[in-house]
Write a protein that holds these residues in place. Sequence first.
Motif, PDB file in Angstrom:
ATOM      1  N   TRP A 141       0.868  -1.339   0.148  1.00 56.10           N
ATOM      2  CA  TRP A 141       0.088   0.075   0.007  1.00 56.10           C
ATOM      3  C   TRP A 141       0.969   1.068   0.109  1.00 56.10           C
ATOM      4  O   TRP A 141       1.612   1.565   0.967  1.00 56.10           O
ATOM      5  CB  TRP A 141      -0.874  -0.127   1.238  1.00 56.10           C
ATOM      6  N   ARG A 142       0.588   1.995  -0.900  1.00 56.57           N
ATOM      7  CA  ARG A 142       1.543   3.439  -1.156  1.00 56.57           C
ATOM      8  C   ARG A 142       1.017   4.412  -0.168  1.00 56.57           C
ATOM      9  O   ARG A 142       1.701   5.257   0.195  1.00 56.57           O
ATOM     10  CB  ARG A 142       1.600   3.788  -2.572  1.00 56.57           C
ATOM     11  N   LYS A 143      -0.402   4.139   0.353  1.00 59.77           N
ATOM     12  CA  LYS A 143      -0.884   5.118   0.972  1.00 59.77           C
ATOM     13  C   LYS A 143      -1.995   4.608   1.844  1.00 59.77           C
ATOM     14  O   LYS A 143      -2.374   3.413   1.545  1.00 59.77           O
ATOM     15  CB  LYS A 143      -1.610   6.175   0.459  1.00 59.77           C
ATOM     16  N   ASP A 144      -2.477   5.442   2.889  1.00 61.16           N
ATOM     17  CA  ASP A 144      -3.582   4.558   3.799  1.00 61.16           C
ATOM     18  C   ASP A 144      -4.789   4.643   2.994  1.00 61.16           C
ATOM     19  O   ASP A 144      -5.265   5.427   2.601  1.00 61.16           O
ATOM     20  CB  ASP A 144      -3.743   5.442   4.992  1.00 61.16           C
ATOM     21  N   PRO A 145      -5.420   3.571   2.920  1.00 63.73           N
ATOM     22  CA  PRO A 145      -6.514   3.164   2.099  1.00 63.73           C
ATOM     23  C   PRO A 145      -7.998   3.773   2.884  1.00 63.73           C
ATOM     24  O   PRO A 145      -9.112   3.796   2.223  1.00 63.73           O
ATOM     25  CB  PRO A 145      -6.838   1.579   1.910  1.00 63.73           C
ATOM     26  N   GLY A 146      -7.840   4.012   4.138  1.00 58.91           N
ATOM     27  CA  GLY A 146      -8.967   4.563   4.867  1.00 58.91           C
ATOM     28  C   GLY A 146      -9.388   3.319   5.519  1.00 58.91           C
ATOM     29  O   GLY A 146     -10.674   3.543   6.244  1.00 58.91           O
ATOM     30  N   LYS A 159      -6.380   3.179  -7.097  1.00 53.86           N
ATOM     31  CA  LYS A 159      -6.620   4.329  -6.729  1.00 53.86           C
ATOM     32  C   LYS A 159      -6.432   4.568  -5.083  1.00 53.86           C
ATOM     33  O   LYS A 159      -6.032   5.608  -4.796  1.00 53.86           O
ATOM     34  CB  LYS A 159      -7.976   5.022  -7.366  1.00 53.86           C
ATOM     35  N   LYS A 160      -6.901   3.718  -4.508  1.00 58.46           N
ATOM     36  CA  LYS A 160      -6.832   3.738  -2.759  1.00 58.46           C
ATOM     37  C   LYS A 160      -5.458   3.249  -2.512  1.00 58.46           C
ATOM     38  O   LYS A 160      -5.196   3.564  -1.336  1.00 58.46           O
ATOM     39  CB  LYS A 160      -7.850   2.462  -2.733  1.00 58.46           C
ATOM     40  N   GLY A 161      -4.491   3.103  -3.359  1.00 57.79           N
ATOM     41  CA  GLY A 161      -3.065   3.138  -3.079  1.00 57.79           C
ATOM     42  C   GLY A 161      -2.577   1.584  -3.276  1.00 57.79           C
ATOM     43  O   GLY A 161      -1.486   1.456  -2.787  1.00 57.79           O
ATOM     44  N   PHE A 162      -3.139   0.680  -3.571  1.00 50.99           N
ATOM     45  CA  PHE A 162      -2.666  -0.701  -3.644  1.00 50.99           C
ATOM     46  C   PHE A 162      -1.718  -0.990  -4.932  1.00 50.99           C
ATOM     47  O   PHE A 162      -2.077  -0.403  -5.926  1.00 50.99           O
ATOM     48  CB  PHE A 162      -3.736  -1.652  -3.677  1.00 50.99           C
ATOM     49  N   THR A 163      -0.455  -1.365  -4.667  1.00 52.00           N
ATOM     50  CA  THR A 163       0.486  -1.687  -5.809  1.00 52.00           C
ATOM     51  C   THR A 163       0.311  -2.978  -6.345  1.00 52.00           C
ATOM     52  O   THR A 163       0.693  -4.182  -5.498  1.00 52.00           O
ATOM     53  CB  THR A 163       1.850  -1.458  -5.409  1.00 52.00           C
ATOM     54  N   ALA A 164      -0.125  -3.483  -7.497  1.00 50.35           N
ATOM     55  CA  ALA A 164      -0.377  -4.714  -8.161  1.00 50.35           C
ATOM     56  C   ALA A 164       0.720  -5.385  -8.736  1.00 50.35           C
ATOM     57  O   ALA A 164       1.067  -6.214  -9.098  1.00 50.35           O
ATOM     58  CB  ALA A 164      -1.569  -4.727  -8.733  1.00 50.35           C
ATOM     59  N   ASP A 168      -7.173  -3.091   5.387  1.00 48.40           N
ATOM     60  CA  ASP A 168      -7.916  -4.155   5.020  1.00 48.40           C
ATOM     61  C   ASP A 168      -8.070  -4.382   3.583  1.00 48.40           C
ATOM     62  O   ASP A 168      -9.283  -4.245   2.698  1.00 48.40           O
ATOM     63  CB  ASP A 168      -9.252  -3.784   5.676  1.00 48.40           C
ATOM     64  N   PHE A 169      -7.142  -5.053   2.901  1.00 50.97           N
ATOM     65  CA  PHE A 169      -7.173  -5.572   1.480  1.00 50.97           C
ATOM     66  C   PHE A 169      -8.374  -6.584   1.392  1.00 50.97           C
ATOM     67  O   PHE A 169      -9.242  -6.497   0.395  1.00 50.97           O
ATOM     68  CB  PHE A 169      -5.952  -6.426   1.282  1.00 50.97           C
ATOM     69  N   ASP A 170      -8.672  -7.393   2.111  1.00 49.91           N
ATOM     70  CA  ASP A 170      -9.836  -8.452   2.162  1.00 49.91           C
ATOM     71  C   ASP A 170     -11.039  -7.587   1.908  1.00 49.91           C
ATOM     72  O   ASP A 170     -11.692  -7.898   0.937  1.00 49.91           O
ATOM     73  CB  ASP A 170      -9.940  -9.198   3.364  1.00 49.91           C
ATOM     74  N   SER A 171     -11.345  -6.876   2.776  1.00 47.08           N
ATOM     75  CA  SER A 171     -12.723  -6.180   2.690  1.00 47.08           C
ATOM     76  C   SER A 171     -12.825  -5.002   1.521  1.00 47.08           C
ATOM     77  O   SER A 171     -14.049  -4.725   0.800  1.00 47.08           O
ATOM     78  CB  SER A 171     -13.281  -5.213   3.980  1.00 47.08           C
ATOM     79  N   LEU A 172     -11.612  -4.465   1.151  1.00 44.74           N
ATOM     80  CA  LEU A 172     -11.687  -3.663   0.086  1.00 44.74           C
ATOM     81  C   LEU A 172     -11.668  -4.143  -1.588  1.00 44.74           C
ATOM     82  O   LEU A 172     -12.106  -3.596  -2.458  1.00 44.74           O
ATOM     83  CB  LEU A 172     -10.470  -2.588   0.258  1.00 44.74           C
ATOM     84  N   ALA A 173     -11.141  -5.240  -1.389  1.00 48.34           N
ATOM     85  CA  ALA A 173     -10.988  -6.012  -2.646  1.00 48.34           C
ATOM     86  C   ALA A 173     -11.999  -7.115  -3.087  1.00 48.34           C
ATOM     87  O   ALA A 173     -12.061  -7.964  -4.096  1.00 48.34           O
ATOM     88  CB  ALA A 173      -9.508  -6.429  -3.063  1.00 48.34           C
ATOM     89  N   LEU A 174     -12.567  -7.678  -1.988  1.00 47.30           N
ATOM     90  CA  LEU A 174     -13.273  -9.064  -2.111  1.00 47.30           C
ATOM     91  C   LEU A 174     -14.283  -8.847  -2.960  1.00 47.30           C
ATOM     92  O   LEU A 174     -15.268  -8.032  -2.949  1.00 47.30           O
ATOM     93  CB  LEU A 174     -13.367  -9.747  -0.621  1.00 47.30           C
ATOM     94  N   ASP A 175     -14.494  -9.926  -4.081  1.00 44.86           N
ATOM     95  CA  ASP A 175     -15.654  -9.917  -5.124  1.00 44.86           C
ATOM     96  C   ASP A 175     -16.571 -11.055  -4.440  1.00 44.86           C
ATOM     97  O   ASP A 175     -17.871 -10.861  -4.311  1.00 44.86           O
ATOM     98  CB  ASP A 175     -14.794 -10.280  -6.258  1.00 44.86           C
TER      99      ASP A 175
END
Length: 314
Positions: A175-180, A217-222, A189-196
């Motif tokens: 994470w480049r920045k705090d996703p909030g 956009k939330k700051g995750f580097t893939a 919390d990648f799990d709740s932010l990205a879970l499909d």
Amino acid sequence: MVVSVLPTASTLVSFPAGETAGRSRVLSIAALPDGRYGVITEATPFHPLDHTWPDQPADIGVLRLAGADAAASASASASAELAVVDCLTGAVGPEDPSTLLLGADIPVRRGEEGWAWLVVHAVEASDGQAEALREAVGTEAELRVDAERRAALSAAHTGCHLFALALNSALAPRWRKDPGRTDALGSPDFDSLALDTSRMDTDASTDVYRLGKSLRKKGFTAEGLAEDLPAITEEINSRLATWIEADSPVRIEVPGPELTARRRWTCELPEGPAGIPCGGTHLHHLGQLAGLRTELTLSADNSRLTAVTSPKRA
């Protein structure tokens, strides 16, 4: 078609405490669209499929009409025990209290004010059994969940939550920045932010994550994730093994017995107390697992991450 009057209060449930058997009064019988019958009781240990987030499959088991052994005819006695082949979430709205809505046909979220939320035990019944069901309204029934299947689903669900926390920790440096949003252990919390999607079966849980523009956009580097996936997987599995060895207690916090109550999975991990909102069933302590491992795969276009997490029961 409703065969008898529908309840106006939500079903009381005991599955959050791990119960797999109980007795309760039969309140209503409904003829379901697929030819089966729905039995609605005042209380139940059965966990129904959630109509908004169907991650854990419904319980199956047996429903026995209490007192049927004393029935006048042998046929009535023989029809007393029915297989519960599915368990659905039903709802009755304030504008039409005579209509039972099921699953995807329910237009509101669980807990909507003025609605009754019901556990509907789906049974297949012959004509004679259907008549016995109609006559059972107002009497007591015995309800028994398939306990072995429940235990397997509970292991998969507990493993799913542990995996989510371990995944969040392993991906935190990306994470480049705090996703909030952070999880209970303080990781983004990648799990709740990205879970499909999330699905459990008796062998494993399968979670699919979207790695799209909104997550970036939330700051995750893939970038470079495919190359790092083996190391990330090993880090997650190592953490899961440590947690299993700690044999931490697992609880479901629930404010009340109604199906609508907002429940929360909690576990005292070595890093601290963890909690995740959850309506499913779980183990009582992590020592009920002999092992827990995940396998991560990335789609060819790097847009989806899939995790299959398999528990091994002790």
